[in-house]
Design a protein around this motif. Structure first.
Motif: not given
Ligand code: GDP
Ligand code: IMO
Ligand code: MG
Length: 439
Positions: A345-349, A54-60, A427-429, A29-33
């Protein structure tokens, strides 16, 4: 005689600085974000269940980090990461993950606490899962998660503390092999040897020795001392062993119930439950997904893989199944876990979509359901009730103010709140920390 005061009266009424981030759907769901955004002032980030599934993705800073067992919050300097008793640890993989982070400039070695009670995933467990999956077809991550928890509950598992202290270790390994011997023999597979199981674990044992501790004591003391603690859920509520879409679930409790047992803390110390909801619904692996879109619409939500955030598994790379946001799942899980606020999360999609649909309820035999069906078979018979909302051409991606969103996007968010019966706090965009609206 000295006067004795009630030791608990003060601590029980005090507000804490402890928050839980929990997925309300089928994971990803975007937990790591959310942890990255909320962790700004965190002292501790703790995982309580699951493991390398688990696979938790963060961009920084223009870089992508994918966490599997290490709590993603350690990306921030000075944050201590806790791996709870409810987790199952794949030790060689964990050591690799810690070393890779160090190579990329994140040295977490001196700020990790691993529960001595966490169970060990061994090569035996991964081999069992590979054989079982050909029959069960759950679509697991093949990280040995199911067989390790099975052995935990069968009271023949191996724990981190036993590995570090070496007490009766070889005997336990022999018992473990003996209990699974008939399985391997029946499958016509070689029976694992004690060496095969133990050598990779013993090789890594010294690396984690100083990290091993009693996480219950560490966390309870920290929370009472006013430290800021963020609890990082893995997987999601619909993968819950009891409340998920059984048998297509993970063998843990990814919600609040798992926190108490997985961290050994009084769950009332959790001040705020933050539920993670993605603007559409995804699932990876097999099992029911009532709002699933097959074909073009589903592909539009998934993306082709051209964007970093397109819906392909962070652990297995599998394409995720996509569908419209399932509001009935949202309603049920907000009620079950007492969610205080949503992180959307991901409202931008959804930018650029002419129409957006939202499932607000399920119907079965023409009647609207109140309780979530308990079997996969029943879920085949439900009919999601969809609302069609006007889409918006653009204007959500990377926005940081609610007021600047297109009116239709604002309406979408408000409708999500109404269905959930819970306010949207964030809200994540976009994938980066800055791409966030705080309401
Ligand atoms: P987690 O397992 O819940 O932590 O989520 P994942 O990391 O497996 O998948 C979520 C994906 O969505 C990752 O690639 C995030 O970087 C990305 N993500 C999270 N929030 C947003 C958002 O608001 N917009 C977009 N475009 N990508 C997002
Ligand atoms: P995060 O923390 C999405 C799914 C698997 C499979 C089922 C059981 O990144 O949200 P398991 O290996 O746990 O026995 O597999 O659960 N699954 C996940 N799906 N995100 C995850 O984690 C998942 N962890 C397990 O795909 O359907
Ligand atoms: Mg994930």
């Amino acid at each position: 005689m000295p006067e004795l005061s009630n030791p608990n009266s003060e601590t029980m009424t005090k507000k804490t600085n402890c928050r839980l981030v929990v997925g309300l759907f089928w994971g990803d769901e975007g937990k790591a974000k959310a942890v990255d955004v909320l962790g700004e002032n965190a002292d501790i980030v703790a995982r309580y269940q699951g493991g390398a599934n688990a696979g938790h993705t963060v961009y920084t800073g223009g870089e992508k980090f994918v966490f599997h067992q290490v709590p993603s919050g350690v990306l921030r300097e000075d944050v201590t990461g806790v791996l709870g008793a409810g987790m199952v640890i794949d030790l060689p993989e964990l050591v690799d993950e810690i070393r890779e982070l160090k190579n990329r400039g994140i040295d977490a070695t001196s700020r990790l606490v691993i529960s001595s009670r966490a169970h060990l995933v061994t090569s035996l467990h991964k081999r069992i899962e590979k054989i079982q999956e050909t029959k069960l077809g759950i679509g697991t991550t093949l990280r040995g998660i199911g067989p390790t928890y099975s052995d935990k509950y069968a009271r023949r598992g191996l724990r981190i503390g036993q590995l570090v202290h070496k007490h009766g270790l070889e005997e336990s390994v022999r018992k473990l092999i003996d209990s699974h011997r008939p399985f391997f023999e029946f499958a016509g597979e070689p029976v694992p040897t004690a060496d095969e199981i133990l050598t990779p674990l013993l090789e890594k044992s010294a690396f984690i020795e100083d990290m091993v501790d009693d996480v219950s004591l560490f966390l309870t003391d920290s929370i009472h001392a006013g430290k800021s603690v963020l609890i990082e859920g893995a997987q999601g509520s619909m993968l819950d062993i009891d409340w998920g879409t059984y048998p297509f679930v993970t063998p843990t409790s990814p919600a609040l119930s798992g926190v108490a047992s997985g961290l050994g803390i009084d769950p009332r110390l959790v001040e705020e439950v933050i539920g993670l909801v993605k603007a559409f619904t995804t699932r990876v692996g097999n099992g029911p997904l009532p709002t699933e879109l097959i074909g073009e619409e589903g592909e539009r939500l998934r993306g082709t893989g051209e964007h970093e955030w397109d819906e392909f598994g962070a652990t297995t790379g599998r394409p995720r199944r996509c569908g419209w946001l399932d509001g009935f799942v949202l309603t049920c899980n907000c009620r079950r876990w007492g969610v205080d606020k949503l992180f959307l999360t991901k409202l931008d999609v959804l930018d650029g979509m002419e129409k957006a649909r939202l499932c607000s309820a399920y119907k079965k035999d023409g009647k609207v359901l109140r309780a979530y069906p308990s079997t996969a078979k029943e879920l085949e018979l439900v009919e999601p009730v969809f609302e069609e909302l006007e889409g918006w051409s653009e204007g959500v991606a990377r926005k940081t103010k609610f007021e600047s969103l297109p009116e239709n996007a604002k309406y979408y968010v408000k409708r999500v709140e109404q269905i959930a019966g819970c306010p949207v706090g964030w809200i994540s965009t976009g994938p980066n920390r800055e791409n966030t609206i705080v309401r």
